[in-house]
Write a protein that holds these residues in place. Structure first.
Motif, PDB file in Angstrom:
ATOM      1  N   VAL A   1      -0.572   4.246 -13.047  1.00 55.34           N
ATOM      2  CA  VAL A   1       0.861   4.142 -12.726  1.00 55.34           C
ATOM      3  C   VAL A   1       1.607   4.884 -13.829  1.00 55.34           C
ATOM      4  N   PHE A   2       2.056   6.091 -13.525  1.00 51.39           N
ATOM      5  CA  PHE A   2       2.637   6.957 -14.544  1.00 51.39           C
ATOM      6  C   PHE A   2       4.157   7.019 -14.499  1.00 51.39           C
TER       7      PHE A   2
ATOM      8  N   LEU B   1      -1.925   2.375  -2.943  1.00 53.70           N
ATOM      9  CA  LEU B   1      -0.941   1.302  -2.793  1.00 53.70           C
ATOM     10  C   LEU B   1      -1.106   0.585  -1.463  1.00 53.70           C
ATOM     11  N   ALA B   2      -1.456   1.329  -0.413  1.00 54.25           N
ATOM     12  CA  ALA B   2      -1.750   0.681   0.866  1.00 54.25           C
ATOM     13  C   ALA B   2      -2.984  -0.209   0.734  1.00 54.25           C
ATOM     14  N   ALA B   3      -3.982   0.285  -0.013  1.00 50.86           N
ATOM     15  CA  ALA B   3      -5.191  -0.518  -0.239  1.00 50.86           C
ATOM     16  C   ALA B   3      -4.881  -1.751  -1.084  1.00 50.86           C
ATOM     17  N   LEU B   4      -3.991  -1.606  -2.051  1.00 47.90           N
ATOM     18  CA  LEU B   4      -3.573  -2.752  -2.863  1.00 47.90           C
ATOM     19  C   LEU B   4      -3.035  -3.859  -1.966  1.00 47.90           C
ATOM     20  N   GLU B   5      -2.136  -3.521  -1.071  1.00 44.82           N
ATOM     21  CA  GLU B   5      -1.566  -4.522  -0.161  1.00 44.82           C
ATOM     22  C   GLU B   5      -2.646  -5.174   0.684  1.00 44.82           C
TER      23      GLU B   5
ATOM     24  N   ASP C   1     -14.983   3.640  -6.256  1.00 46.32           N
ATOM     25  CA  ASP C   1     -15.228   5.079  -6.243  1.00 46.32           C
ATOM     26  C   ASP C   1     -13.911   5.856  -6.163  1.00 46.32           C
ATOM     27  N   PRO C   2     -13.537   6.593  -7.241  1.00 40.67           N
ATOM     28  CA  PRO C   2     -12.256   7.311  -7.224  1.00 40.67           C
ATOM     29  C   PRO C   2     -12.238   8.496  -6.270  1.00 40.67           C
ATOM     30  N   ARG C   3     -13.393   8.865  -5.734  1.00 42.31           N
ATOM     31  CA  ARG C   3     -13.420   9.969  -4.764  1.00 42.31           C
ATOM     32  C   ARG C   3     -12.760   9.573  -3.448  1.00 42.31           C
ATOM     33  N   SER C   4     -12.505   8.271  -3.288  1.00 44.34           N
ATOM     34  CA  SER C   4     -11.792   7.775  -2.102  1.00 44.34           C
ATOM     35  C   SER C   4     -10.315   7.522  -2.387  1.00 44.34           C
ATOM     36  N   ALA C   5      -9.801   8.137  -3.438  1.00 42.76           N
ATOM     37  CA  ALA C   5      -8.442   7.821  -3.901  1.00 42.76           C
ATOM     38  C   ALA C   5      -7.370   8.060  -2.851  1.00 42.76           C
ATOM     39  N   HIS C   6      -7.632   8.938  -1.897  1.00 42.05           N
ATOM     40  CA  HIS C   6      -6.619   9.247  -0.883  1.00 42.05           C
ATOM     41  C   HIS C   6      -7.018   8.732   0.500  1.00 42.05           C
TER      42      HIS C   6
ATOM     43  N   THR D   1      -2.453   5.891  -6.015  1.00 40.35           N
ATOM     44  CA  THR D   1      -2.029   6.918  -5.080  1.00 40.35           C
ATOM     45  C   THR D   1      -1.309   6.245  -3.910  1.00 40.35           C
ATOM     46  N   ARG D   2      -0.779   7.057  -2.990  1.00 43.70           N
ATOM     47  CA  ARG D   2      -0.155   6.470  -1.802  1.00 43.70           C
ATOM     48  C   ARG D   2      -1.171   5.620  -1.047  1.00 43.70           C
TER      49      ARG D   2
END
Length: 323
Positions: free
Chosen positions: A138-139, A120-124, A83-88, A116-117
């Motif tokens: 990733v722009f 990236l934390a979620a990625l880790e 869900d992109p609404r949780s992007a932040h 998003t910032r």
């Protein structure tokens, strides 16, 4: 069924070290779709999918399981969004990724998380839990640096936890079509002589791609990567998305991937011709192209911020409409 010119193009891309992915605009492309057709088995190396039911995602994953196993988990992944609404909100992204991971239950699933910032934390955190990720939107080269750091930290944590690193995949996707479109729009609006702006058209995405490719090559030469590689990790992927026909021949580099729609593949197969590697050792050309854009008043950090905001807003709105 794919046409013979498209099949030939897919084979050419693979021979250049480029993994062809299907950019699926909608769920209808999965069933019956090209993924399960015997004539193209092994030619499509991955799928960027929309939000689908767990059963539909499992069918897509199963269609690519053969190449996933044969390649040692380097190819054959299916990426689906959270869900992109949780992007932040990093914790919400991780929770969503865990749900998708559990519901689908396939090793070749990638959960798609915006870069998003918080993303990236979620990625880790996801990698540390053994959840494979495509980090999307990733722009900029700077954001790619940050994504690689998050990858390193997550994989180190996974290694420390005793997880099998070969089963944890990560790729960063770069919307090259969006980059070129935004920069071209800004160039067209510039006052003054038209020639410099005209010459700079369609240069942004290739320049950014060349710099990113160099960044990854440097990172893969570090001692930390060799530690992860010895433990079974596969190299982090670089996936070019939203590509138009012209991007296919312009973005050729070993161990990269291109996600394109069937329509773009057909057009490129009829009118495009591969010209060999365009990324390796070309970072200085990329830097010169970005410097030229800067001199014209095109600030790429600003372009990246605008594109992230606009695309996230679009994705969030679309998700709300479907909910």
């Amino acid at each position: 069924m794919l046409s013979q010119p498209v099949i030939a193009l897919l084979k050419q891309l693979a021979s250049e070290g480029v993994s062809p992915w299907l950019d699926a605009a909608n769920g209808e492309e999965f069933l019956p779709g090209p993924l399960s057709h015997p004539a193209v088995t092994g030619l499509l190396h991955g799928v960027v999918a929309p939000a689908l039911t767990p059963a539909a995602i499992r069918r897509a994953c199963d269609a690519l399981q053969g190449i996933f196993l044969a390649s040692g988990s380097r190819y054959g992944c299916v990426s689906v969004p959270v869900d992109p609404r949780s992007a932040h909100a990093a914790k919400a992204l991780v929770a969503a990724a865990r749900r998708v991971h559990a519901d689908v239950g396939r090793p070749n699933l990638l959960t798609r998380i915006p870069a998003t910032r918080a993303g990236l934390a979620a990625l880790e955190d996801c990698l540390a839990l053994g959840i494979s990720v495509e980090v999307d939107l990733v722009f900029s080269v700077e954001r790619y640096h940050e994504a690689l750091r998050a990858y390193l930290n997550g994989m180190e944590r996974a290694l420390a936890a005793g997880l099998d690193l070969q089963g944890i995949m990560a790729t960063a996707s770069v919307p090259v079509g969006m980059l070129d479109a935004e920069v071209n729009t800004r160039l067209a609006a510039l006052p003054g002589p038209a020639l410099p702006a005209t010459q700079a058209r369609d240069t942004a995405a290739l320049a950014v791609a060349r710099e990113m490719y160099r960044v990854r090559e440097q990172w893969l030469a570090t001692g930390w990567w060799r530690v992860l590689q010895a433990a079974g990790a596969t190299p982090p992927g670089l996936l070019w998305t939203t590509a138009g026909p012209r991007h296919i021949s312009r973005l050729i580099g070993w161990n990269t991937a291109q996600a394109v729609s069937l329509e773009v593949l057909e057009t490129a197969a009829l009118h495009g011709e591969l010209r060999g590697d365009t990324l390796l050792g070309a970072h200085e050309e990329g830097r010169r192209a970005l410097d030229a854009l800067e001199q014209l008043g095109i600030r790429m950090p600003d372009v990246a911020r605008v594109l992230e905001t606009v695309e996230l807003t679009r994705l969030q709105h679309a998700w709300t409409l479907k909910s």
